[in-house]
Motif scaffolding. Structure first.
Motif, PDB file in Angstrom:
ATOM      1  N   HIS A   1       2.342  34.020 -14.915  1.00 41.99           N
ATOM      2  CA  HIS A   1       1.023  34.502 -13.899  1.00 41.99           C
ATOM      3  C   HIS A   1      -0.088  33.600 -13.789  1.00 41.99           C
ATOM      4  CE1 HIS A   1       3.039  38.316 -13.525  1.00 41.99           C
ATOM      5  NE2 HIS A   1       3.198  38.745 -15.247  1.00 41.99           N
ATOM      6  N   GLU A   2      -0.093  32.475 -14.762  1.00 40.77           N
ATOM      7  CA  GLU A   2      -0.574  32.082 -14.451  1.00 40.77           C
ATOM      8  C   GLU A   2      -0.137  30.658 -14.124  1.00 40.77           C
ATOM      9  OE1 GLU A   2      -0.517  33.395 -17.476  1.00 40.77           O
ATOM     10  OE2 GLU A   2      -2.154  34.760 -17.486  1.00 40.77           O
ATOM     11  N   PHE A   3       0.741  29.905 -14.289  1.00 44.24           N
ATOM     12  CA  PHE A   3       1.148  28.533 -13.490  1.00 44.24           C
ATOM     13  C   PHE A   3       2.570  28.530 -13.295  1.00 44.24           C
ATOM     14  CE2 PHE A   3       0.973  28.586 -18.115  1.00 44.24           C
ATOM     15  CZ  PHE A   3       2.695  28.045 -18.086  1.00 44.24           C
ATOM     16  N   LEU A   4       3.185  27.061 -12.709  1.00 39.58           N
ATOM     17  CA  LEU A   4       4.248  26.933 -13.061  1.00 39.58           C
ATOM     18  C   LEU A   4       4.564  25.579 -12.533  1.00 39.58           C
ATOM     19  CD1 LEU A   4       7.101  27.680 -11.520  1.00 39.58           C
ATOM     20  CD2 LEU A   4       6.701  26.439  -9.552  1.00 39.58           C
ATOM     21  N   ARG A   5       5.593  25.923 -13.983  1.00 43.30           N
ATOM     22  CA  ARG A   5       5.774  24.753 -14.690  1.00 43.30           C
ATOM     23  C   ARG A   5       6.946  23.988 -14.164  1.00 43.30           C
ATOM     24  NH1 ARG A   5       6.807  23.922 -21.661  1.00 43.30           N
ATOM     25  NH2 ARG A   5       7.302  21.559 -21.453  1.00 43.30           N
ATOM     26  N   LEU A   6       6.955  21.998 -13.588  1.00 43.07           N
ATOM     27  CA  LEU A   6       7.855  21.640 -13.767  1.00 43.07           C
ATOM     28  C   LEU A   6       8.664  20.813 -14.300  1.00 43.07           C
ATOM     29  CD1 LEU A   6       9.876  21.356 -10.821  1.00 43.07           C
ATOM     30  CD2 LEU A   6       7.896  19.311 -10.238  1.00 43.07           C
ATOM     31  N   GLU A   7       9.701  20.519 -15.113  1.00 43.01           N
ATOM     32  CA  GLU A   7      10.529  20.295 -16.439  1.00 43.01           C
ATOM     33  C   GLU A   7       9.785  18.193 -16.206  1.00 43.01           C
ATOM     34  OE1 GLU A   7      10.530  20.573 -19.550  1.00 43.01           O
ATOM     35  OE2 GLU A   7       9.711  22.367 -18.897  1.00 43.01           O
TER      36      GLU A   7
ATOM     37  N   LEU B   1       9.852   5.894  -5.964  1.00 45.01           N
ATOM     38  CA  LEU B   1       9.115   6.824  -6.667  1.00 45.01           C
ATOM     39  C   LEU B   1      11.130   7.984  -7.163  1.00 45.01           C
ATOM     40  CD1 LEU B   1       6.297   9.035  -5.937  1.00 45.01           C
ATOM     41  CD2 LEU B   1       8.094   9.960  -7.173  1.00 45.01           C
ATOM     42  N   VAL B   2      10.140   7.245  -8.945  1.00 44.78           N
ATOM     43  CA  VAL B   2      11.808   8.313  -9.753  1.00 44.78           C
ATOM     44  C   VAL B   2      11.174   8.902 -10.368  1.00 44.78           C
ATOM     45  CG1 VAL B   2      13.551   7.840 -11.491  1.00 44.78           C
ATOM     46  CG2 VAL B   2      12.586   5.665  -9.896  1.00 44.78           C
ATOM     47  N   MET B   3      12.029  10.213 -10.160  1.00 40.93           N
ATOM     48  CA  MET B   3      11.277  11.091 -10.768  1.00 40.93           C
ATOM     49  C   MET B   3      12.639  12.012 -12.270  1.00 40.93           C
ATOM     50  SD  MET B   3      11.736  15.361  -9.775  1.00 40.93           S
ATOM     51  CE  MET B   3      10.756  16.269 -10.152  1.00 40.93           C
ATOM     52  N   ALA B   4      12.363  11.942 -13.425  1.00 40.57           N
ATOM     53  CA  ALA B   4      13.546  12.411 -14.161  1.00 40.57           C
ATOM     54  C   ALA B   4      13.819  13.817 -14.180  1.00 40.57           C
ATOM     55  CB  ALA B   4      13.096  11.413 -15.323  1.00 40.57           C
ATOM     56  N   SER B   5      14.700  14.821 -13.875  1.00 40.92           N
ATOM     57  CA  SER B   5      15.045  15.849 -14.433  1.00 40.92           C
ATOM     58  C   SER B   5      15.921  16.109 -15.661  1.00 40.92           C
ATOM     59  CB  SER B   5      15.819  15.975 -13.251  1.00 40.92           C
ATOM     60  OG  SER B   5      14.687  15.705 -11.571  1.00 40.92           O
ATOM     61  N   PRO B   6      15.858  17.574 -16.161  1.00 37.97           N
ATOM     62  CA  PRO B   6      16.286  17.692 -17.382  1.00 37.97           C
ATOM     63  C   PRO B   6      17.718  18.001 -16.354  1.00 37.97           C
ATOM     64  CG  PRO B   6      14.574  18.975 -16.782  1.00 37.97           C
ATOM     65  CD  PRO B   6      14.483  18.192 -15.927  1.00 37.97           C
ATOM     66  N   PRO B   7      19.153  17.549 -17.330  1.00 40.61           N
ATOM     67  CA  PRO B   7      20.183  18.115 -16.846  1.00 40.61           C
ATOM     68  C   PRO B   7      20.715  19.094 -16.218  1.00 40.61           C
ATOM     69  CG  PRO B   7      20.356  17.247 -18.973  1.00 40.61           C
ATOM     70  CD  PRO B   7      19.114  17.130 -18.158  1.00 40.61           C
ATOM     71  N   ARG B   8      19.631  20.226 -16.634  1.00 41.75           N
ATOM     72  CA  ARG B   8      19.951  21.675 -17.106  1.00 41.75           C
ATOM     73  C   ARG B   8      19.673  22.299 -16.135  1.00 41.75           C
ATOM     74  NH1 ARG B   8      17.808  26.519 -19.205  1.00 41.75           N
ATOM     75  NH2 ARG B   8      19.551  28.520 -19.109  1.00 41.75           N
ATOM     76  N   GLN B   9      19.967  22.779 -14.561  1.00 35.71           N
ATOM     77  CA  GLN B   9      19.087  22.901 -13.513  1.00 35.71           C
ATOM     78  C   GLN B   9      17.914  24.186 -13.810  1.00 35.71           C
ATOM     79  OE1 GLN B   9      21.315  23.598  -9.817  1.00 35.71           O
ATOM     80  NE2 GLN B   9      19.797  24.173  -8.213  1.00 35.71           N
ATOM     81  N   ALA B  10      18.686  25.217 -15.010  1.00 38.53           N
ATOM     82  CA  ALA B  10      18.271  26.300 -14.820  1.00 38.53           C
ATOM     83  C   ALA B  10      16.876  26.483 -15.699  1.00 38.53           C
ATOM     84  CB  ALA B  10      19.158  27.799 -15.753  1.00 38.53           C
ATOM     85  N   SER B  11      16.398  24.812 -16.658  1.00 36.61           N
ATOM     86  CA  SER B  11      15.925  24.880 -17.409  1.00 36.61           C
ATOM     87  C   SER B  11      14.692  24.060 -15.679  1.00 36.61           C
ATOM     88  CB  SER B  11      15.445  23.693 -18.029  1.00 36.61           C
ATOM     89  OG  SER B  11      16.621  22.278 -17.638  1.00 36.61           O
TER      90      SER B  11
END
Length: 179
Positions: free
Chosen positions: A152-158, A136-146
């Motif tokens: 209030h409606e959701f938590l978005r995971l990049e 299972l490979v996850m591609a994450s943004p290089p900018r940790q803060a993003s």
């Protein structure tokens, strides 16, 4: 027997596939921007564990982290039986990989991921009779803060995770480490 370059495997959470062959990629243009460089890798792993646990819970499964990565697997996904005492639970061994160096192109059917050590590929490709294993490979943004965006409606995971079962796959060429 299929070869790695011929994997037509669809993905559970995205439109791409996983091979070790070159494929179309959207490479991030920025360098890694950690909140704290001392903990970046550990927190990248924590982000992926949380993502996998959330997706597993949504599917009615549990995700059990492996404390010691002795056998090449980082977690177990377990589907409970439909009824207690009737049927068996179904476990799946998962090898987790996370990268900030690629972003799969949603218009492409595949993307490349380079294993750093051949033994991790071999552990996944080994033909098992019992419990199966997936990468299972996850591609994450290089900018940790993003990595996350709360509201209030959701938590978005990049970005997201992509999986493939490499059981029985043989390499068409040797793996090499890229600098």
């Amino acid at each position: 027997m299929a070869e790695v370059g011929d994997i037509p495997t669809p993905l559970a959470t995205g439109p791409a596939g996983l091979t070790h062959e070159p494929a179309a990629l959207h490479m991030p243009t920025q360098r890694i921007e950690p909140v704290d460089a001392r903990t970046f890798t550990t927190l990248l792993e924590q982000l992926q564990m949380a993502y996998v646990a959330a997706v597993a819970a949504t599917a009615g499964c549990t995700m059990e982290p492996v404390d010691r990565d002795v056998w090449g697997f980082d977690a177990w996904l377990i589907r409970p039986p439909l009824q207690i005492g009737v049927g068996e639970e179904v476990p799946l061994a998962v090898q987790l990989k996370n990268t900030t160096t690629l972003k799969p192109d949603p218009n492409s059917g595949t993307f490349s991921y380079q294993f750093k050590q051949r033994k991790y590929f071999d552990a996944l490709a080994f033909p098992r009779r019992g419990v199966q294993g997936v990468c299972l490979v996850m591609a994450s943004p290089p900018r940790q803060a993003s990595w996350t965006t709360p509201s209030h409606e959701f938590l978005r995971l990049e970005h997201c995770c992509y999986w493939v079962n490499l059981k029985g796959i043989r390499l068409t060429r040797a793996l090499s480490r890229q600098a």
